[in-house]
Design an enzyme around this catalytic site. Structure first.
Site, PDB file in Angstrom:
ATOM      1  N   LYS A 188      -5.436   1.787   0.808  1.00  0.00           N
ATOM      2  CA  LYS A 188      -5.881   1.391  -0.529  1.00  0.00           C
ATOM      3  C   LYS A 188      -5.470   2.463  -1.561  1.00  0.00           C
ATOM      4  O   LYS A 188      -4.760   3.400  -1.228  1.00  0.00           O
ATOM      5  CB  LYS A 188      -7.392   1.139  -0.512  1.00  0.00           C
ATOM      6  CG  LYS A 188      -7.838   0.120   0.566  1.00  0.00           C
ATOM      7  CD  LYS A 188      -7.402  -1.314   0.255  1.00  0.00           C
ATOM      8  CE  LYS A 188      -7.491  -2.270   1.435  1.00  0.00           C
ATOM      9  NZ  LYS A 188      -8.813  -2.642   1.897  1.00  0.00           N
TER      10      LYS A 188
HETATM   11  C1  LIG Z   1      -9.554  -3.582   2.916  1.00  0.00           C
HETATM   12  C2  LIG Z   1     -10.388  -4.723   2.457  1.00  0.00           C
HETATM   13  C3  LIG Z   1     -11.729  -4.891   2.837  1.00  0.00           C
HETATM   14  C4  LIG Z   1     -12.391  -4.037   3.878  1.00  0.00           C
HETATM   15  O1  LIG Z   1     -12.290  -2.703   3.620  1.00  0.00           O
HETATM   16  P1  LIG Z   1     -12.782  -1.629   4.728  1.00  0.00           P
HETATM   17  O2  LIG Z   1     -13.039  -0.419   3.882  1.00  0.00           O
HETATM   18  O3  LIG Z   1     -11.631  -1.467   5.660  1.00  0.00           O
HETATM   19  O4  LIG Z   1     -13.988  -2.169   5.375  1.00  0.00           O
HETATM   20  C5  LIG Z   1     -12.449  -5.915   2.280  1.00  0.00           C
HETATM   21  N1  LIG Z   1     -11.890  -6.780   1.407  1.00  0.00           N
HETATM   22  C6  LIG Z   1     -10.593  -6.678   1.040  1.00  0.00           C
HETATM   23  C7  LIG Z   1     -10.041  -7.644   0.061  1.00  0.00           C
HETATM   24  C8  LIG Z   1      -9.803  -5.659   1.578  1.00  0.00           C
HETATM   25  O5  LIG Z   1      -8.510  -5.586   1.258  1.00  0.00           O
END
Ligand SMILES: *Cc1c(COP(=O)(O)O)cnc(C)c1O
Length: 382
Positions: A188
């Site tokens: 991210k």
């Molecule tokens: C990455 C992601 C999540 C989950 O994130 P984590 O921190 O890995 O639990 C949830 N929703 C979306 C749209 C994502 O891209």
């Protein structure tokens, strides 16, 4: 291999984590509120609650809004499964709304049609989990109007969108969202290794989220039911979980937030380079909402169809370019098919999923690496 996304770690990040290792607190120490304050200040949110993942944040968000058995939670198929699973953790029923073919975010017109039908059959949703796909905010003007008319709450899954703006506001401070959720997974925009955060303007939701991340335990004197027990005293007031983030992770996250403007500037520069370099190729580049600025977590292109997408995926992978597909429609996952969803239910999300491919985009991607992606893609499509 050039991946589609990855973290950028500086000497400052290393020093921040080492400082925690040498301190008294590996978890539940001062780095957690520091990280929360850094993110809240940056986005302009009143309250921030850090947890160990965005998945945990989404679960807590549903619980804090009172989602439970008999509740209905709607989201889109074009997302990571966690956006839907959070409702299932609470025993709620999941519904989906199709995406629009330009933004690949929720289609406000389809949402309105489904809300009208749901009102007629007394099955209106309690919560909408809106997903700021690829880093771009949804059509929140339309969603705010529908929210006022139909009375649902909004959890904004902004896992892709920290740093994105809509009008003058940053995601995390949009009034339409009762709760906004960020992810700090390494692919991210900013990372804490694993980590997530809830942002809200509502102090009661934030208090509830703080309890729920740590077993439902309350220690704050003014909120205890029995007040004069002594310094050791705490109360478990509801059923929560251990969703706490460590100080190691929070220190990394806080250090990363200090560089968020540089991360966003680099992602936007890379997106612009792709926009220019791919203009003459037979593919669809991502569209941008005029009053918004994307955080560019992803750069999804659309190819002719499933067959060509498979060829391009394989040729790029062979060339060491880690393209990826975001997302397989959630309603077509075996778990959700078993709940009655089927191919054809959400035609735009399925049409999109058949031909999309995410090109590499991340802060440390160099111009020459990106040029190699562009040259290889150009050759494959010729
Ligand atoms: C990455 C992601 C999540 C989950 O994130 P984590 O921190 O890995 O639990 C949830 N929703 C979306 C749209 C994502 O891209």
């Amino acid at each position: 291999m050039i991946p589609y996304g990855r973290q950028s770690i500086s000497h400052e990040d290393l020093a921040a984590v080492e400082a925690v290792l040498r301190s008294d607190w590996l978890t539940q120490g001062p780095a957690v509120p520091r990280f929360e304050a850094a993110v809240a200040d940056y986005v302009g949110a009143r309250q921030a609650v850090a947890v160990n993942s965005a998945t945990s944040a989404l679960h807590i968000a549903c619980a804090a809004l009172g989602v439970g058995p008999g509740s209905r939670v709607w989201t889109v198929p074009n997302t990571f499964v966690a956006s839907a699973n959070c409702a299932r953790y609470c025993g709620a029923e999941v519904g989906f709304v199709d995406i629009d073919s330009r933004s690949y975010c929720i289609d406000a017109a389809d949402l309105e049609r489904r809300l009208q039908a749901a009102r007629a059959s007394a099955s209106l949703p309690d919560v909408l989990v809106s997903v700021d796909f690829a880093g771009q905010p949804c059509d929140y003007e339309a969603i705010a109007k529908l929210k006022a008319e139909f009375g649902f709450r909004v959890i904004e899954d902004a896992s892709h969108a920290i740093g994105a703006t809509l009008g003058d506001l940053r995601v995390g401070a949009l009034p339409v969202a009762d709760i906004t959720v960020f992810s700090f997974h390494p692919v991210k925009i900013v990372t804490s290794a694993e980590g997530g955060m809830l942002l809200t303007a509502d102090a009661r939701i934030a208090d509830s989220a703080r309890r729920l991340r740590s077993h439902g335990i309350e220690r704050e004197l003014t909120r205890l039911e029995n007040k004069d027990e002594g310094g050791w005293y705490y109360e478990q007031q509801e059923l929560g979980w251990n969703y706490r983030i460590t100080d190691l992770q929070a220190a990394l996250g806080a250090s990363q937030v200090a560089r968020i403007d540089a991360f966003l500037a680099r992602r936007r520069a890379l997106a612009l380079r792709y926009d220019n370099a791919l203009a003459a190729l037979p593919l669809q580049r991502p569209w941008q909402r005029p009053n918004a600025l994307s955080a560019y977590h992803l750069y999804p292109i659309l190819l002719r169809g499933a067959e060509q997408r498979r060829q391009v995926y394989e040729r790029l992978r062979e060339a060491g370019i880690g393209v990826q597909v975001h997302y397989l429609p959630v309603h077509l996952q075996p778990y959700y098919r078993a709940q009655g969803f089927a191919p054809g239910d959400f035609p735009v999300a399925e049409w999109y999923a058949d031909r999309t491919l995410s090109l590499p985009i991340y802060a440390d991607l160099t111009d020459s690496e990106q040029d190699r992606v562009i040259a290889t893609l150009t050759e494959v499509l010729r």
